[in-house]
Write a protein that holds these residues in place. Structure first.
Motif, PDB file in Angstrom:
ATOM      1  N   SER A  90       0.592  -1.148   0.030  1.00  0.00           N
ATOM      2  CA  SER A  90      -0.207   0.033  -0.140  1.00  0.00           C
ATOM      3  C   SER A  90       0.768   1.355  -0.212  1.00  0.00           C
ATOM      4  CB  SER A  90      -1.069   0.240   1.146  1.00  0.00           C
ATOM      5  OG  SER A  90      -1.859  -1.031   1.220  1.00  0.00           O
TER       6      SER A  90
ATOM      7  N   PRO B 131      -9.048  -6.329  -5.102  1.00  0.00           N
ATOM      8  CA  PRO B 131      -9.924  -5.041  -5.075  1.00  0.00           C
ATOM      9  C   PRO B 131     -10.695  -4.961  -3.847  1.00  0.00           C
ATOM     10  CG  PRO B 131      -9.972  -6.224  -7.354  1.00  0.00           C
ATOM     11  CD  PRO B 131      -9.311  -7.007  -6.395  1.00  0.00           C
TER      12      PRO B 131
ATOM     13  N   LEU C 161      -4.854   1.650 -10.396  1.00  0.00           N
ATOM     14  CA  LEU C 161      -5.824   2.071  -9.268  1.00  0.00           C
ATOM     15  C   LEU C 161      -7.288   2.680  -9.999  1.00  0.00           C
ATOM     16  CD1 LEU C 161      -3.695   3.894  -6.655  1.00  0.00           C
ATOM     17  CD2 LEU C 161      -4.584   1.511  -6.452  1.00  0.00           C
TER      18      LEU C 161
ATOM     19  N   HIS D  33      -1.132  -4.721 -10.167  1.00  0.00           N
ATOM     20  CA  HIS D  33      -0.396  -4.183  -9.410  1.00  0.00           C
ATOM     21  C   HIS D  33       0.310  -2.665  -9.870  1.00  0.00           C
ATOM     22  CE1 HIS D  33       0.237  -7.000  -6.262  1.00  0.00           C
ATOM     23  NE2 HIS D  33       0.416  -7.914  -7.358  1.00  0.00           N
TER      24      HIS D  33
ATOM     25  N   SER E 187      -1.227  -4.366  -0.321  1.00  0.00           N
ATOM     26  CA  SER E 187      -1.617  -4.674  -1.597  1.00  0.00           C
ATOM     27  C   SER E 187      -1.361  -3.233  -2.354  1.00  0.00           C
ATOM     28  CB  SER E 187      -2.915  -5.091  -1.886  1.00  0.00           C
ATOM     29  OG  SER E 187      -3.662  -4.248  -1.298  1.00  0.00           O
TER      30      SER E 187
ATOM     31  N   ALA F 183      -3.332  -8.335  -5.238  1.00  0.00           N
ATOM     32  CA  ALA F 183      -4.023  -7.091  -5.645  1.00  0.00           C
ATOM     33  C   ALA F 183      -5.585  -7.242  -5.749  1.00  0.00           C
ATOM     34  CB  ALA F 183      -3.636  -6.834  -7.254  1.00  0.00           C
TER      35      ALA F 183
ATOM     36  N   CYS G  22      -7.814 -11.493 -10.623  1.00  0.00           N
ATOM     37  CA  CYS G  22      -6.734 -10.541 -10.105  1.00  0.00           C
ATOM     38  C   CYS G  22      -5.336 -11.149  -9.964  1.00  0.00           C
ATOM     39  CB  CYS G  22      -7.244 -10.288  -8.560  1.00  0.00           C
ATOM     40  SG  CYS G  22      -9.000  -9.451  -8.571  1.00  0.00           S
TER      41      CYS G  22
ATOM     42  N   THR H  17       2.327   1.829  -3.254  1.00  0.00           N
ATOM     43  CA  THR H  17       1.477   2.214  -4.344  1.00  0.00           C
ATOM     44  C   THR H  17       0.939   3.522  -4.103  1.00  0.00           C
ATOM     45  OG1 THR H  17       0.358  -0.113  -4.335  1.00  0.00           O
ATOM     46  CG2 THR H  17      -1.140   1.772  -5.061  1.00  0.00           C
TER      47      THR H  17
ATOM     48  N   GLU I 146      -7.537  -0.802  -5.331  1.00  0.00           N
ATOM     49  CA  GLU I 146      -6.768  -1.528  -6.300  1.00  0.00           C
ATOM     50  C   GLU I 146      -7.841  -2.015  -7.362  1.00  0.00           C
ATOM     51  OE1 GLU I 146      -3.647  -2.592  -6.636  1.00  0.00           O
ATOM     52  OE2 GLU I 146      -2.699  -2.047  -4.681  1.00  0.00           O
TER      53      GLU I 146
ATOM     54  N   LYS J  88      -8.094  -0.404   1.244  1.00  0.00           N
ATOM     55  CA  LYS J  88      -7.441  -1.661   0.897  1.00  0.00           C
ATOM     56  C   LYS J  88      -8.636  -2.893   1.484  1.00  0.00           C
ATOM     57  CE  LYS J  88      -4.606  -2.473   4.819  1.00  0.00           C
ATOM     58  NZ  LYS J  88      -3.186  -2.996   5.068  1.00  0.00           N
TER      59      LYS J  88
END
Length: 168
Positions: A29, A101, A133, A130, A168, A99, A95, A32, A126, A45
């Protein structure tokens, strides 16, 4: 890969406006949020939980916080535990590993969410890989989570370098 098929289908069927935000590959996270140049508290997340019957439940929390299992158990009034990363991934076959969602309805999974997410005007999620977004405004987020239980499920914001489950 971009957006997971089930997520894309749900967003289109529900007419929920969203944008995609591409970023360099990340596997946590914090990574990201840095790669996408967004605030960590705006990145929602999914943390996958399992009950005694081996049923899954998704808890959706801000990435800046840590899920408090005791608070979740008290809120649900039943025992739950963190699902292993391998078990957590099983329902998300469309997925990439890790990752997930935070959109439980797309996977017909029960969900709870943390109240802090209602205070953020823009939410990032997510999408199933990866590098991508989803960006939705608060109105779109409320449409996604309508009629789902929510409470204070987290501790105070954690220090961003501290690891937590299901980064993630």
């Amino acid at each position: 890969m971009s957006i997971a098929d089930r997520v894309h289908r749900l967003l289109e069927e529900e007419h929920i406006p969203y944008e995609t935000l591409r970023h360099t590959t990340s596997h946590s996270s914090v990574q990201t949020a840095i790669a996408a140049q967004i605030p960590l508290h705006s990145l929602a997340k999914a943390v996958i939980l399992k009950d005694d019957l081996n049923d899954y439940l998704m808890a959706v929390i801000p990435s800046s916080n840590r899920l408090q299992i005791r608070q979740v158990r008290n809120f649900l009034d039943r025992p739950v535990k963190l699902a292993s990363e391998t078990d957590a991934q099983k329902p998300f076959s469309d997925c990439q590993f890790g990752a997930i969602p935070p959109i439980a309805r797309a996977y017909e999974m029960p969900m709870i969410w943390d109240d802090r997410l209602s205070q953020v005007p823009d939410i990032y999620l997510e999408s199933g890989d990866h590098e991508t977004l989803l960006h939705i405004d608060q109105e779109g987020f409320q449409q996604l989570i309508q009629d789902t239980p929510h409470s204070n499920l987290c501790s105070q914001p954690r220090h961003e370098s501290r690891p937590d489950p299901y980064e993630s």
